[in-house]
Design an enzyme around this catalytic site. Structure first.
Site, PDB file in Angstrom:
ATOM      1  N   LYS A   1       0.682  -1.128  -0.106  1.00 59.66           N
ATOM      2  CA  LYS A   1       0.134   0.002   0.123  1.00 59.66           C
ATOM      3  C   LYS A   1       0.920   1.275   0.026  1.00 59.66           C
ATOM      4  O   LYS A   1       1.543   1.738   1.092  1.00 59.66           O
ATOM      5  CB  LYS A   1      -0.858   0.033   1.232  1.00 59.66           C
ATOM      6  CG  LYS A   1      -2.003   1.165   1.169  1.00 59.66           C
ATOM      7  CD  LYS A   1      -2.311   1.803   2.400  1.00 59.66           C
ATOM      8  CE  LYS A   1      -1.327   3.069   2.724  1.00 59.66           C
ATOM      9  NZ  LYS A   1      -1.677   4.259   2.072  1.00 59.66           N
TER      10      LYS A   1
ATOM     11  N   GLU B   1       9.261  15.952  14.956  1.00 57.00           N
ATOM     12  CA  GLU B   1       9.504  15.935  13.479  1.00 57.00           C
ATOM     13  C   GLU B   1       8.878  16.975  12.778  1.00 57.00           C
ATOM     14  O   GLU B   1       7.712  16.728  12.541  1.00 57.00           O
ATOM     15  CB  GLU B   1       9.481  14.588  13.054  1.00 57.00           C
ATOM     16  CG  GLU B   1      10.315  14.162  11.585  1.00 57.00           C
ATOM     17  CD  GLU B   1      10.221  12.769  11.414  1.00 57.00           C
ATOM     18  OE1 GLU B   1      11.211  12.409  10.665  1.00 57.00           O
ATOM     19  OE2 GLU B   1       9.327  12.159  11.640  1.00 57.00           O
TER      20      GLU B   1
ATOM     21  N   GLU C   1       9.759   1.884  10.945  1.00 55.89           N
ATOM     22  CA  GLU C   1      10.539   2.866  10.558  1.00 55.89           C
ATOM     23  C   GLU C   1       9.831   4.128  10.752  1.00 55.89           C
ATOM     24  O   GLU C   1       9.055   4.408   9.898  1.00 55.89           O
ATOM     25  CB  GLU C   1      11.473   2.666   9.310  1.00 55.89           C
ATOM     26  CG  GLU C   1      12.700   3.646   9.307  1.00 55.89           C
ATOM     27  CD  GLU C   1      12.624   4.908   8.849  1.00 55.89           C
ATOM     28  OE1 GLU C   1      12.228   5.764   9.687  1.00 55.89           O
ATOM     29  OE2 GLU C   1      13.044   5.120   7.598  1.00 55.89           O
TER      30      GLU C   1
ATOM     31  N   CYS D   1      13.422  11.164   6.279  1.00 56.82           N
ATOM     32  CA  CYS D   1      13.321  10.931   7.639  1.00 56.82           C
ATOM     33  C   CYS D   1      14.707  11.081   8.591  1.00 56.82           C
ATOM     34  O   CYS D   1      14.757  11.396   9.814  1.00 56.82           O
ATOM     35  CB  CYS D   1      13.051   9.572   7.665  1.00 56.82           C
ATOM     36  SG  CYS D   1      13.949   8.399   7.125  1.00 56.82           S
TER      37      CYS D   1
END
Length: 495
Positions: free
Chosen positions: A178, A389, A253, A292
């Site tokens: 997906k 983040e 992750e 990331c």
């Protein structure tokens, strides 16, 4: 804008969503729709899992010899090389990155397929265990885990898909992938290439659709044996909870808040200073900071802070924004209106909390989701922009006076994905790198990775690893086979 594509692939056939729903794919440069894809839901997901289950339980791929699996992966690598320009341009438009970044992504995907092909092709028949007797043959073998659900993010759609698909197939699994509903197009192309390379029908399935329905169903589905997710912390914890009921394997992750530590001695020469500043820009602003492992926390020694940040801000102001395929463009837009609004909110909150704006801090005039590369000075740990983040072109500046303080600041995060250390003192750089609680640490560099080296993080950056031998092991189960070559009665019970 093209007509709707049939972007759901189940059991070897491309089709529209069961519901007939579609989604427009938005070009982040001008905020216009340029493609329409199928919008799958739970029904499509169940069909895809059933196809992957049948292909694993009754199909040929799990029983295909490792050499043949490796050969198919190498064919895929060759097709990626053939279509490099086309796929790189599509990745550039879909995700908003520069064309050169898109090309590099395709090269890295090619390398991942080749690496895992070589890894499985070089393996022997298992690890022989010494049982202490010539009458016992004991071996540990590794088998595919089964049906894998692969859920990938919007920032590196093609690259992240390859980090999951290549080891999953190398190990002999089947899968349902997906991709992000925002940037699904190159993942669709990758599945097309798998089919062209000769992968058996049903081994590769894709459902384009939202995470709230397709992703959630994959995570909880009882016929899925493993779920590998790359994305945000909030979504990742939901995936882990959903997967817990069926006790499936989970690999996560979940991003990072990555420090880039610069010691004064790295800037002692003009060349060293120029390199450290250049690499700090690269660490923070590649792909508009939507990485990331972005080095979004600059932690610089106090004695060189003013000079360093002044030059950093000067260069940040000169970064050229635009469409990634245009000549001279160095940085593209953010991926969506939501990501632009999120970035604006982070910068506003940082300024309210006392940060000093040294560069950027605004959306330029014109269409699209652009945001100027931003440098925020005089930041501290209590600021939201330091703790969370951003996933945008925002670089924060903190300072230190000695090595212990530098390490303490770099480790003062719930995340632990990556970090960098800049020093002309090799012993110091290696000493600091050893003390950092991050899954990847660069010394006098930032961002490069190797497919043969594990990738993943500590803390809330996730669980498990991608790439390297461990990345292959994530998609396998270990089985111990103990064979008695001279069976005889045990006489434990008298009879």
């Amino acid at each position: 804008m093209s007509s709707a594509q049939q972007t759901i692939h189940v059991g070897g056939e491309w089709r529209a969503a069961v519901s007939g729903a579609t989604r427009e794919i938005i070009d982040p440069v001008d905020a216009t729709a340029f493609a329409v894809v199928s919008e799958g839901d739970v029904a499509d997901t169940d069909d895809a899992v059933a196809a992957a289950r049948a292909a694993f339980d009754d199909g040929s791929w799990p029983r295909t010899p490792a050499a043949d699996r490796a050969a198919l992966l190498r064919r895929v690598a060759g097709l990626l090389e053939r279509d490099r320009e086309r796929i790189g341009a599509l990745e550039s438009r879909d995700a908003g990155k520069t064309l050169e970044e898109g090309r590099v992504d395709v090269d890295c995907v090619r390398d991942a397929f080749r690496y895992f092909a070589d890894l499985v092709a070089a393996e022997s028949g298992g690890r022989v265990v010494d049982a202490g007797s010539d009458e016992i043959h004991s071996v540990v073998v590794h088998e595919p885990v089964g049906v894998c659900a692969l859920i990938t993010p919007w920032n590196y759609p093609l690259l992240q898909a390859s980090w999951k698909i290549a080891p999953a197939l190398a190990a002999g699994n089947t899968f349902v992938i997906k991709p992000s509903e925002i940037t699904p197009l190159t993942t669709v192309v990758l599945v097309e290439l798998l089919m062209e390379a000769g992968l058996p029908l049903g081994a590769a399935n894709i459902v384009t659709g939202p995470g709230a329905t397709v992703g959630a169903r994959l995570a909880e589905h009882p016929d899925v044996d493993l779920v590998s997710f790359t994305g945000g912390l909030v979504s990742g914890t939901k995936v882990a909870r959903a997967a817990a009921d069926s006790v499936k394997k989970v690999a996560l992750e979940l991003g990072g808040k990555n420090p880039n530590v610069v010691f004064a001695d790295a800037c002692a020469t003009d060349e060293g200073f120029d390199t450290a500043v250049d690499q700090a820009l690269n660490a923070a602003f590649i792909h508009s900071g939507q990485v990331c492992s972005a080095g979004s926390r600059l932690i610089v020694e106090e004695s060189v802070r003013d000079r360093f940040v002044t030059e950093l801000a000067r260069r940040a102001e000169r970064i050229r924004l635009g469409r990634g395929t245009d000549e001279g463009v160095e940085c593209g837009p953010l991926v969506s209106a939501a990501q632009l609004a999120r970035t604006e909110d982070f910068v506003a909150s940082a300024l309210k909390e006392g940060a000093v704006l040294r560069a950027g801090g605004e959306k330029p005039e014109g269409p699209g989701f652009f945001y100027r590369p931003t440098v925020l000075d005089h930041c501290h740990r209590d600021m939201r922009v330091i703790r969370e983040e951003v996933f945008g072109p925002v670089l924060t500046v903190e300072t230190f006076t000695d090595e212990d303080e530098a390490v303490a600041l770099a480790n003062d995060t719930e995340y632990g994905l990556a970090g960098g250390v800049w020093s002309a003192d090799t012993a110091r750089a290696r000493r600091v790198a050893a003390r950092l609680r991050h899954g990847t640490v660069w010394i006098n560099d930032f961002h490069p990775y190797l497919p043969q080296a594990e990738w993943g993080g500590f803390g809330k950056s996730g669980t498990g690893r991608e790439l390297g031998p461990t990345g292959l092991a994530e998609y396998r189960e270990a089985k111990h086979i103990y064979e008695n070559l001279a069976p005889r009665p045990v006489r434990w019970f008298a009879g």
